[in-house]
Structure formats: structure tokens, C-alpha cells
Write a protein that holds these residues in place. Structure first.
Motif, mmCIF file in Angstrom:
data_model
loop_
_atom_site.group_PDB
_atom_site.id
_atom_site.type_symbol
_atom_site.label_atom_id
_atom_site.label_comp_id
_atom_site.label_asym_id
_atom_site.label_seq_id
_atom_site.Cartn_x
_atom_site.Cartn_y
_atom_site.Cartn_z
ATOM 1 N N VAL A 47 8.776 -5.169 -9.511
ATOM 2 C CA VAL A 47 8.445 -4.766 -8.288
ATOM 3 C C VAL A 47 9.644 -4.195 -7.652
ATOM 4 O O VAL A 47 9.569 -3.096 -6.754
ATOM 5 N N VAL A 48 10.692 -4.795 -7.567
ATOM 6 C CA VAL A 48 11.971 -4.446 -6.772
ATOM 7 C C VAL A 48 12.739 -3.082 -7.610
ATOM 8 O O VAL A 48 13.031 -2.368 -6.926
ATOM 9 N N ILE A 49 12.365 -3.139 -9.048
ATOM 10 C CA ILE A 49 12.786 -1.866 -9.814
ATOM 11 C C ILE A 49 12.121 -0.562 -9.156
ATOM 12 O O ILE A 49 12.674 0.415 -9.132
ATOM 13 N N PHE A 50 10.906 -0.817 -9.261
ATOM 14 C CA PHE A 50 9.821 0.278 -9.213
ATOM 15 C C PHE A 50 8.785 -0.150 -7.993
ATOM 16 O O PHE A 50 7.692 -0.478 -8.241
ATOM 17 N N PRO A 51 9.332 0.204 -6.797
ATOM 18 C CA PRO A 51 8.699 -0.296 -5.619
ATOM 19 C C PRO A 51 7.255 0.225 -5.569
ATOM 20 O O PRO A 51 6.218 -0.186 -4.713
ATOM 21 N N VAL A 52 7.050 1.532 -6.105
ATOM 22 C CA VAL A 52 5.745 2.212 -5.859
ATOM 23 C C VAL A 52 4.569 1.568 -6.754
ATOM 24 O O VAL A 52 3.470 1.798 -6.110
ATOM 25 N N ILE A 53 5.021 0.534 -7.605
ATOM 26 C CA ILE A 53 4.020 -0.295 -8.127
ATOM 27 C C ILE A 53 3.099 -0.904 -7.104
ATOM 28 O O ILE A 53 1.965 -1.169 -7.242
ATOM 29 N N LEU A 54 3.807 -1.458 -5.981
ATOM 30 C CA LEU A 54 3.213 -2.375 -4.944
ATOM 31 C C LEU A 54 2.830 -1.466 -3.830
ATOM 32 O O LEU A 54 1.895 -1.940 -2.962
ATOM 33 N N GLN A 55 3.401 -0.370 -3.650
ATOM 34 C CA GLN A 55 3.135 0.519 -2.291
ATOM 35 C C GLN A 55 1.784 0.958 -2.252
ATOM 36 O O GLN A 55 1.107 1.059 -1.098
ATOM 37 N N ALA A 56 1.183 1.452 -3.001
ATOM 38 C CA ALA A 56 -0.237 2.096 -3.252
ATOM 39 C C ALA A 56 -1.337 0.878 -2.997
ATOM 40 O O ALA A 56 -1.981 1.098 -2.081
ATOM 41 N N PRO A 57 -1.349 -0.193 -3.712
ATOM 42 C CA PRO A 57 -2.330 -1.270 -3.351
ATOM 43 C C PRO A 57 -2.034 -1.790 -1.896
ATOM 44 O O PRO A 57 -3.267 -2.028 -1.362
ATOM 45 N N MET A 58 -0.925 -1.980 -1.392
ATOM 46 C CA MET A 58 -0.808 -2.604 -0.213
ATOM 47 C C MET A 58 -1.310 -1.486 0.937
ATOM 48 O O MET A 58 -1.862 -1.784 2.093
ATOM 49 N N ARG A 59 -1.175 -0.008 0.552
ATOM 50 C CA ARG A 59 -1.636 0.829 1.657
ATOM 51 C C ARG A 59 -3.365 0.859 1.655
ATOM 52 O O ARG A 59 -4.017 1.039 2.586
ATOM 53 N N MET A 60 -3.631 0.394 0.394
ATOM 54 C CA MET A 60 -5.263 0.302 0.347
ATOM 55 C C MET A 60 -5.856 -0.751 1.031
ATOM 56 O O MET A 60 -6.903 -0.425 1.735
ATOM 57 N N ILE A 61 -5.032 -1.734 1.114
ATOM 58 C CA ILE A 61 -5.725 -2.771 1.949
ATOM 59 C C ILE A 61 -5.203 -2.983 3.521
ATOM 60 O O ILE A 61 -5.560 -3.607 4.248
ATOM 61 N N GLY A 62 -4.379 -1.685 3.816
ATOM 62 C CA GLY A 62 -4.076 -1.845 5.136
ATOM 63 C C GLY A 62 -2.894 -2.442 5.606
ATOM 64 O O GLY A 62 -2.621 -2.399 6.786
ATOM 65 N N VAL A 63 -2.025 -2.706 4.698
ATOM 66 C CA VAL A 63 -0.614 -2.930 4.911
ATOM 67 C C VAL A 63 0.123 -1.852 5.217
ATOM 68 O O VAL A 63 0.731 -1.109 4.337
ATOM 69 N N VAL A 64 0.768 -1.833 6.479
ATOM 70 C CA VAL A 64 1.845 -0.607 6.804
ATOM 71 C C VAL A 64 3.084 -0.586 6.078
ATOM 72 O O VAL A 64 3.326 0.190 5.230
ATOM 73 N N GLU A 65 3.770 -1.802 6.129
ATOM 74 C CA GLU A 65 4.935 -1.748 5.580
ATOM 75 C C GLU A 65 4.938 -2.635 4.012
ATOM 76 O O GLU A 65 4.370 -3.816 4.319
#
Length: 124
Positions: A47-65
Motif C-alpha cells: 500500500v505504501v509503494i502503490f497507494p492506488v491500491i487503497l485509494q479507489a476502495p476508500m473513495r467508494m466507501i466515502g473516505v476523502v483522504e
């Protein structure tokens, strides 16, 4: 992700792995739990090396940051691990209590047998 944050997280992950391997070398951790901690460390590293892995799922559940979502997710994982460790300790505590009770019963039985044997020897 900020480069300074990424570097700090990578250093933290390196220290994390050193600690895990040190505890494994000292036989302080059971292998199955060590594998769990190593797996979580690898996931965090990805997740630290490839932050995109976590960005999309977090946006789907409504987490802005997404970093806030990452820390919330890590907190949830640690709480689950803490509950499972608490369950294991509780089960071991119950087994220990039963073993101590059995040991006390055996000690009393041995003491009675020794007294009976001593009485029989004095009578003879």
C-alpha cells in the motif's frame, strides 16, 4: 502521497520487519502468528509503494483522504488481532486453572498414599 511520509513509512516498515525477525529468532513468537504479522507487513508495504491500491476502495466507501482510511483500516485489523489474542489467552488461562486443580488433586492423593504407606510400615 507526500514523499517524506512515504519515506517515513518505509523506514517504519523496515523497523517493523527487523523487530518481527528478531522476535522469531529469539523464539518469542509462534511461527503461525509470525506469518500473520509478516503478511500484514507485506500488505502495508504494498500500500505504501502503490497507494492506488487503497485509494479507489476508500473513495467508494466515502473516505476523502485515503490515508485516514488506511489508518482506520489498520486500527480495525489491530483490534481484530487483539480480540483473537485475548480469546487465546482466556482459553489458555482456563486450561491452566484446570491443570493446577488436577495437580493439586494428584498431590493430595500422593500425600495420602504416602501416609498410608508410612502407617503400614510402622505397623509391620
Amino acid at each position: 502521497m507526500n514523499e517524506y511520509l512515504r519515506i517515513a513509512l518505509l523506514v517504519g516498515i523496515a523497523v517493523y520487519f527487523v523487530c518481527i525477525f528478531f522476535l522469531l529468532k529469539k523464539n518469542s513468537l509462534n511461527l503461525k502468528y509470525t506469518l500473520l504479522w509478516i503478511f500484514l507487513g507485506v500488505v502495508f508495504l504494498l500500500v505504501v509503494i502503490f497507494p492506488v491500491i487503497l485509494q479507489a476502495p476508500m473513495r467508494m466507501i466515502g473516505v476523502v483522504e485515503w490515508t485516514n482510511g488506511l489508518f482506520a483500516l489498520l486500527l480495525l485489523i489491530l483490534m481484530i488481532i487483539d480480540m483473537s489474542v485475548t480469546a487465546i489467552v482466556s482459553k489458555l488461562n482456563e486450561r491452566m486453572r484446570k491443570l493446577v486443580q488436577k495437580c493439586a488433586m494428584y498431590e493430595e492423593r500422593i500425600r495420602k498414599l504416602e501416609e498410608r504407606l508410612a502407617n503400614e510400615e510402622t505397623i509391620s
